[in-house]
Design an enzyme around this catalytic site. Structure first.
Site, PDB file in Angstrom:
ATOM      1  CB  SER A   1      -0.906   0.017   1.225  1.00 35.08           C
ATOM      2  OG  SER A   1      -1.533   1.289   1.302  1.00 35.08           O
TER       3      SER A   1
ATOM      4  CG  HIS B   1      -3.743  -1.688  -1.597  1.00 30.70           C
ATOM      5  ND1 HIS B   1      -4.810  -2.521  -1.892  1.00 30.70           N
ATOM      6  CD2 HIS B   1      -4.201  -0.818  -0.664  1.00 30.70           C
ATOM      7  CE1 HIS B   1      -5.858  -2.174  -1.149  1.00 30.70           C
ATOM      8  NE2 HIS B   1      -5.519  -1.127  -0.404  1.00 30.70           N
TER       9      HIS B   1
ATOM     10  CG  ASP C   1      -5.319   2.429   0.322  1.00 31.06           C
ATOM     11  OD1 ASP C   1      -6.241   1.600   0.346  1.00 31.06           O
ATOM     12  OD2 ASP C   1      -4.161   2.192   0.744  1.00 31.06           O
TER      13      ASP C   1
ATOM     14  CG  MET D   1      -8.900   7.145   1.594  1.00 32.89           C
ATOM     15  SD  MET D   1      -7.975   7.418   3.109  1.00 32.89           S
ATOM     16  CE  MET D   1      -7.057   5.879   3.211  1.00 32.89           C
TER      17      MET D   1
ATOM     18  CG  HIS E   1      -9.232  -0.146  -0.844  1.00 35.14           C
ATOM     19  ND1 HIS E   1      -8.688  -0.176   0.431  1.00 35.14           N
ATOM     20  CD2 HIS E   1     -10.571  -0.251  -0.659  1.00 35.14           C
ATOM     21  CE1 HIS E   1      -9.647  -0.287   1.335  1.00 35.14           C
ATOM     22  NE2 HIS E   1     -10.809  -0.323   0.693  1.00 35.14           N
TER      23      HIS E   1
ATOM     24  CG  MET F   1     -11.610   3.033   1.390  1.00 36.18           C
ATOM     25  SD  MET F   1     -10.106   3.192   2.393  1.00 36.18           S
ATOM     26  CE  MET F   1      -8.890   3.236   1.086  1.00 36.18           C
TER      27      MET F   1
ATOM     28  CG  MET G   1     -11.788  -2.727   4.840  1.00 35.03           C
ATOM     29  SD  MET G   1     -10.212  -2.349   4.033  1.00 35.03           S
ATOM     30  CE  MET G   1      -9.412  -1.295   5.253  1.00 35.03           C
TER      31      MET G   1
ATOM     32  N   GLY H   1      -9.490   4.163   6.257  1.00 37.03           N
ATOM     33  CA  GLY H   1      -9.230   5.592   6.371  1.00 37.03           C
ATOM     34  C   GLY H   1      -7.784   5.965   6.686  1.00 37.03           C
TER      35      GLY H   1
ATOM     36  N   GLY I   1      -1.388   2.313   9.536  1.00 37.36           N
ATOM     37  CA  GLY I   1      -0.736   2.245  10.842  1.00 37.36           C
ATOM     38  C   GLY I   1      -1.623   1.879  12.020  1.00 37.36           C
TER      39      GLY I   1
ATOM     40  CG  ASP J   1      -6.199  -2.642   3.120  1.00 35.22           C
ATOM     41  OD1 ASP J   1      -5.116  -2.336   3.632  1.00 35.22           O
ATOM     42  OD2 ASP J   1      -6.853  -1.874   2.381  1.00 35.22           O
ATOM     43  N   GLY J   2      -5.001  -3.874   6.440  1.00 38.74           N
ATOM     44  CA  GLY J   2      -4.969  -3.152   7.711  1.00 38.74           C
ATOM     45  C   GLY J   2      -4.290  -3.949   8.802  1.00 38.74           C
ATOM     46  N   GLY J   3      -3.197  -3.413   9.321  1.00 39.18           N
ATOM     47  CA  GLY J   3      -2.511  -4.040  10.451  1.00 39.18           C
ATOM     48  C   GLY J   3      -1.823  -5.352  10.105  1.00 39.18           C
TER      49      GLY J   3
ATOM     50  CB  SER K   1       2.850   1.104   8.630  1.00 41.86           C
ATOM     51  OG  SER K   1       1.797   0.298   9.060  1.00 41.86           O
TER      52      SER K   1
HETATM   53  C1  DX5 Z   1      -6.556   1.935   5.137  1.00 40.69           C
HETATM   54  C2  DX5 Z   1      -6.035   1.501   3.789  1.00 40.69           C
HETATM   55  C3  DX5 Z   1      -4.884   0.583   3.856  1.00 40.69           C
HETATM   56  C4  DX5 Z   1      -3.658   1.088   4.575  1.00 40.69           C
HETATM   57  C5  DX5 Z   1      -3.111  -0.086   5.340  1.00 40.69           C
HETATM   58  O1  DX5 Z   1      -7.834   2.435   4.997  1.00 40.69           O
HETATM   59  O2  DX5 Z   1      -7.062   0.861   3.050  1.00 40.69           O
HETATM   60  O3  DX5 Z   1      -4.538   0.068   2.570  1.00 40.69           O
HETATM   61  O4  DX5 Z   1      -2.663   1.620   3.763  1.00 40.69           O
HETATM   62  O5  DX5 Z   1      -2.079   0.352   6.131  1.00 40.69           O
HETATM   63  P1  DX5 Z   1      -1.350  -0.548   7.223  1.00 40.69           P
HETATM   64  O6  DX5 Z   1      -0.799  -1.745   6.518  1.00 40.69           O
HETATM   65  O7  DX5 Z   1      -0.307   0.373   7.752  1.00 40.69           O
HETATM   66  O8  DX5 Z   1      -2.385  -0.926   8.244  1.00 40.69           O
HETATM   67 ZN    ZN Z   2      -6.514  -0.205   1.199  1.00 38.68          ZN
END
Ligand code: DX5
Ligand code: ZN
Length: 214
Positions: free
Chosen positions: A8, A33, A35, A37, A66, A68, A137, A142, A145, A175-177, A198
């Site tokens: 990402s 990836h 993102d 928003m 992606h 959002m 998700m 949004g 990190g 996606d996320g963490g 991250s």
């Molecule tokens: C958050 C994004 C993610 C984000 C993930 O809304 O959709 O793609 O970059 O970031 P990490 O891997 O740091 O959680």
């Molecule tokens: Zn994403």
């Protein structure tokens, strides 16, 4: 299924984006990836079409967009024309999910449907046959990190079990963490496309970090 690692670029150094794209590729990541928003569907604004066009010019990697955003149906064409290889949008958006999936497929792109953490697995079941991918998700969309929501493991398992009956080749993205530890958990639950921001970009050695997710 082979694990696909998707980097990402929300966590990339945007002033050096070209070099960051080169680093993603040379580190052995599979997808980029991207993102998007809109500040309405999620409480943050990232980047959009001109940046995607620039990324497309710079890299031959597979670009996973992606969205959002509140009304994805309106913007599928322009993202498809500016370099997306796969487009995912949220089931919770205001567009009709079936219409969006059909629009993405009509442009010859891979189609993904994303679920926020609070949306139950069964809400996506009616759309699985039309989709190439379901994005679970594992944080609130949004921001990069954030910490992985462990309860999402059960949602991945439910979707994988249902897909096994109706569409065994369905990709499940998370996606996320995601890091080495949570990657192992989501792979065991049935996910095969692992997005990380991250974890990859903060690593001293991006190749080792990408490898640790497989
Ligand atoms: C958050 C994004 C993610 C984000 C993930 O809304 O959709 O793609 O970059 O970031 P990490 O891997 O740091 O959680
Ligand atoms: Zn994403």
């Amino acid at each position: 299924m082979n694990t696909i690692v998707s980097a990402s670029i929300l966590s990339a150094d945007v002033c050096r984006l070209g070099e960051e794209l080169d680093r993603i590729k040379s580190s052995g990541c599979d997808h980029v990836h991207f993102d998007v928003m809109d500040g309405v569907f999620v409480p943050n604004i990232s980047y959009g079409i001109p940046v995607l066009a620039g990324v497309r010019k710079r890299t031959d990697m597979f670009i996973d967009v992606h969205l959002m955003i509140t009304d994805p149906l309106k913007y599928i064409g322009v993202f498809a024309d500016n370099g997306a290889d796969m487009i995912s949008f949220h089931l919770e958006s205001e567009s009709d999910p079936e219409a969006v999936l059909r629009e993405i497929k009509s442009r010859g792109k891979k189609a993904g449907i994303a679920l926020k953490p609070a949306t139950p697995a069964e809400k996506v079941f009616p759309y699985i046959e039309l989709a190439d991918m379901v994005l679970v998700m594992t944080v609130e969309p949004g921001f990069g990190g954030q910490g992985f929501i462990y309860e999402m493991q059960d949602k991945i398992k439910e979707i994988r079990a249902y897909a096994h009956k109706v569409k065994p080749e369905l990709h499940i993205q998370v996606d996320g963490g995601i890091n080495a530890e949570t990657a192992a958990l989501v792979r065991a639950a049935g996910a095969d496309i692992l997005v990380a921001g991250s974890y990859l970009f903060k690593a001293d050695d991006m190749s080792a970090a990408a490898q640790s997710m497989r």
